[in-house]
Design an enzyme around this catalytic site. Structure first.
Site, PDB file in Angstrom:
ATOM      1  N   ARG A  49      -6.417  75.101  80.977  1.00 28.54           N
ATOM      2  CA  ARG A  49      -6.099  76.475  80.593  1.00 28.54           C
ATOM      3  C   ARG A  49      -7.356  77.318  80.691  1.00 28.54           C
ATOM      4  O   ARG A  49      -8.444  76.808  80.874  1.00 28.54           O
ATOM      5  CB  ARG A  49      -5.440  76.558  79.201  1.00 28.54           C
ATOM      6  CG  ARG A  49      -5.939  75.600  78.172  1.00 28.54           C
ATOM      7  CD  ARG A  49      -7.017  75.975  77.188  1.00 28.54           C
ATOM      8  NE  ARG A  49      -7.422  77.329  77.072  1.00 28.54           N
ATOM      9  CZ  ARG A  49      -8.683  77.729  77.169  1.00 28.54           C
ATOM     10  NH1 ARG A  49      -9.662  76.839  77.415  1.00 28.54           N
ATOM     11  NH2 ARG A  49      -9.016  78.974  77.019  1.00 28.54           N
ATOM     12  N   GLY A  50      -7.152  78.662  80.529  1.00 31.85           N
ATOM     13  CA  GLY A  50      -8.255  79.587  80.772  1.00 31.85           C
ATOM     14  C   GLY A  50      -8.090  80.109  82.194  1.00 31.85           C
ATOM     15  O   GLY A  50      -7.822  79.334  83.124  1.00 31.85           O
ATOM     16  N   ALA A  51      -8.238  81.430  82.368  1.00 32.87           N
ATOM     17  CA  ALA A  51      -7.842  82.061  83.635  1.00 32.87           C
ATOM     18  C   ALA A  51      -8.524  81.448  84.871  1.00 32.87           C
ATOM     19  O   ALA A  51      -7.834  81.007  85.808  1.00 32.87           O
ATOM     20  CB  ALA A  51      -8.079  83.567  83.540  1.00 32.87           C
ATOM     21  N   ARG A  83       2.121  79.964  85.195  1.00 31.77           N
ATOM     22  CA  ARG A  83       1.804  80.874  84.070  1.00 31.77           C
ATOM     23  C   ARG A  83       1.728  82.298  84.638  1.00 31.77           C
ATOM     24  O   ARG A  83       1.198  82.488  85.732  1.00 31.77           O
ATOM     25  CB  ARG A  83       0.486  80.497  83.378  1.00 31.77           C
ATOM     26  CG  ARG A  83       0.587  79.186  82.587  1.00 31.77           C
ATOM     27  CD  ARG A  83      -0.598  78.979  81.669  1.00 31.77           C
ATOM     28  NE  ARG A  83      -0.498  79.757  80.453  1.00 31.77           N
ATOM     29  CZ  ARG A  83      -1.508  79.889  79.573  1.00 31.77           C
ATOM     30  NH1 ARG A  83      -2.672  79.325  79.823  1.00 31.77           N
ATOM     31  NH2 ARG A  83      -1.337  80.586  78.467  1.00 31.77           N
ATOM     32  N   GLN A 176      -7.507  77.594  70.251  1.00 35.10           N
ATOM     33  CA  GLN A 176      -8.504  77.405  71.327  1.00 35.10           C
ATOM     34  C   GLN A 176      -9.919  77.656  70.812  1.00 35.10           C
ATOM     35  O   GLN A 176     -10.878  77.081  71.326  1.00 35.10           O
ATOM     36  CB  GLN A 176      -8.206  78.359  72.500  1.00 35.10           C
ATOM     37  CG  GLN A 176      -7.002  77.984  73.339  1.00 35.10           C
ATOM     38  CD  GLN A 176      -5.736  78.676  72.856  1.00 35.10           C
ATOM     39  OE1 GLN A 176      -5.608  78.995  71.676  1.00 35.10           O
ATOM     40  NE2 GLN A 176      -4.801  78.885  73.752  1.00 35.10           N
ATOM     41  N   ASP A 217      -7.865  87.652  81.063  1.00 37.95           N
ATOM     42  CA  ASP A 217      -6.907  86.990  81.965  1.00 37.95           C
ATOM     43  C   ASP A 217      -6.488  87.881  83.117  1.00 37.95           C
ATOM     44  O   ASP A 217      -6.083  87.402  84.177  1.00 37.95           O
ATOM     45  CB  ASP A 217      -5.677  86.525  81.184  1.00 37.95           C
ATOM     46  CG  ASP A 217      -6.006  85.265  80.418  1.00 37.95           C
ATOM     47  OD1 ASP A 217      -6.668  85.367  79.369  1.00 37.95           O
ATOM     48  OD2 ASP A 217      -5.663  84.176  80.907  1.00 37.95           O
ATOM     49  N   LYS A 228      -6.228  86.770  75.373  1.00 39.06           N
ATOM     50  CA  LYS A 228      -5.490  86.034  74.341  1.00 39.06           C
ATOM     51  C   LYS A 228      -5.015  86.936  73.212  1.00 39.06           C
ATOM     52  O   LYS A 228      -5.763  87.812  72.762  1.00 39.06           O
ATOM     53  CB  LYS A 228      -6.406  84.919  73.805  1.00 39.06           C
ATOM     54  CG  LYS A 228      -5.833  84.061  72.700  1.00 39.06           C
ATOM     55  CD  LYS A 228      -4.497  83.444  73.025  1.00 39.06           C
ATOM     56  CE  LYS A 228      -4.507  82.625  74.302  1.00 39.06           C
ATOM     57  NZ  LYS A 228      -3.123  82.274  74.764  1.00 39.06           N
TER      58      LYS A 228
HETATM   59  O1  MRU Z   1      -3.658  80.563  76.834  1.00 37.53           O
HETATM   60  P1  MRU Z   1      -5.059  80.295  77.320  1.00 37.53           P
HETATM   61  O2  MRU Z   1      -5.791  79.324  76.467  1.00 37.53           O
HETATM   62  O3  MRU Z   1      -5.083  79.930  78.790  1.00 37.53           O
HETATM   63  O4  MRU Z   1      -5.783  81.708  77.173  1.00 37.53           O
HETATM   64  C1  MRU Z   1      -7.102  81.832  77.633  1.00 37.53           C
HETATM   65  C2  MRU Z   1      -7.729  83.113  77.295  1.00 37.53           C
HETATM   66  O5  MRU Z   1      -7.113  84.031  76.801  1.00 37.53           O
HETATM   67  C3  MRU Z   1      -9.170  83.271  77.683  1.00 37.53           C
HETATM   68  O6  MRU Z   1      -9.814  84.149  76.826  1.00 37.53           O
HETATM   69  C4  MRU Z   1      -9.236  83.841  79.100  1.00 37.53           C
HETATM   70  O7  MRU Z   1      -8.489  83.078  79.988  1.00 37.53           O
HETATM   71  C5  MRU Z   1     -10.612  83.966  79.570  1.00 37.53           C
HETATM   72  S1  MRU Z   1     -11.156  82.434  80.236  1.00 37.53           S
HETATM   73  C6  MRU Z   1     -12.720  82.500  80.756  1.00 37.53           C
END
Ligand code: MRU
Length: 319
Positions: A49-51, A83, A176, A217, A228
């Site tokens: 996870r994470g963009a 996603r 997270q 994201d 998030k």
């Molecule tokens: O649902 P997630 O854990 O994938 O959400 C991630 C976030 O919101 C992060 O802040 C975002 O992807 C930035 S990652 C460098």
């Protein structure tokens, strides 16, 4: 000690291998995905996870599908649908279209980590000595496949002696912050404390927060930024208390096709992540209006309002 990029996500001959982020920090367990369907499942269920990290995982998933002779249009479509909010997923898959090879996917991964290092240096210049920095969710190496965006910026500032401590929002409902950002800051030796999301306002009112830094994201053309759920509330609080609010993200997170935040699709996740007993509504992201953002930092530098004019027009490319 930080995790190497290959420990977070990598491509082997017969599998995309991810460090299963659902099991952290208690267990460091790898998950092997042997088809694009399994990679899409790993993304959907937040094993990775994470963009930027889901973009990298999808690129590896497409390269795996190509190596196995799978139908690439089908693989592309199901990875892209895994996603909805992080535009890095679409960006990475589009980058892979012309050359869906392992070499290209590895290059894309290396380039994303390199972008993080560059934006960390730019963002560190915004951190005053002795700063107490608040961050939300996890925008560290786990979220990017190495180094991180917001956590990368904090790290670069810490290495320059500028950070006193980090306040880590726990980031409900999936924690997270409390699980992943705390795990990373501990490994990096940066002083931190986890706080309840609802404590952020009180800490700001007490004068204990100097700067808020988060990742993103998807960033619309006018600078409206999806991140998030809870990020928008933090930005409102920061504005009320006169605290700078900074977004750190690579240009692969920019979406010039979205004119503003209203065009960003917001993921709605299962209410069972909140409660299995009662009805629940569970939007996973929110949009922070550009007007609440002090600066957006990309690998190209520090961008300030009006973002429609100052954000880079050229998106990242990996060849
Ligand atoms: O649902 P997630 O854990 O994938 O959400 C991630 C976030 O919101 C992060 O802040 C975002 O992807 C930035 S990652 C460098």
């Amino acid at each position: 000690m930080e995790l190497e990029p290959e420990a977070i996500v990598r491509l082997e001959d017969d599998a995309v291998v991810v460090l299963d982020q659902r099991r952290l920090p208690d267990e460091e367990v790898e998950l092997r995905c042997t088809t694009a369907v399994e990679v899409a499942d790993a993304i959907r269920t937040l094993a990775v996870r994470g963009a930027p990290a889901i973009g990298v995982a999808a690129a590896y998933g497409l390269a795996l599908a190509a190596a196995h002779g799978e139908d690439l249009e089908v693989a592309h479509a199901l990875l892209a649908a895994s996603r909805p909010t992080a535009v890095n997923l679409r960006w990475a898959l589009d980058e892979m279209r012309a050359d869906p090879t392992a070499m290209r996917a590895r290059r894309l991964h290396r380039d994303e980590v390199e972008r993080c290092r560059r934006m960390g240096l730019h963002a560190a210049a915004l951190v005053a000595p002795g700063s107490r920095v608040l961050t939300h969710c996890n925008a560290g190496g786990l979220a990017t496949g190495g180094y991180g965006t917001a956590v990368g910026a904090i790290r670069a500032a810490w290495e320059r002696g500028l950070v006193e401590r980090v306040w880590v929002d726990e980031t409900r409902p999936l924690l997270q912050g409390a699980r992943l950002t705390a795990y990373e800051l501990e490994a990096l030796g940066i002083p931190y404390a986890v706080i309840a999301d609802s404590a952020a306002g009180a800490l700001m009112a007490a004068g204990d927060v100097d700067l808020v830094i988060t990742g993103a994201d998807r960033i619309a053309a006018n600078g409206d930024t999806a991140n998030k759920i809870g990020t928008y509330g933090l930005a409102v609080l920061a504005r009320h208390h006169g605290i700078p609010f900074v977004i750190v993200a690579p240009t692969s997170t920019l979406d010039p096709q979205a004119p503003n935040g209203a065009a960003i699709p917001i993921e709605e996740r299962d209410g069972a992540e909140l409660t299995s007993r009662f009805p629940a509504r569970n939007p996973a992201f929110d949009v922070t209006p550009a007007a609440l953002i002090t600066a957006i930092v990309t690998e190209a530098g520090v961008h300030r309002a009006p973002f429609a004019e100052t954000l880079p027009r050229e998106l990242a490319h990996s060849r």
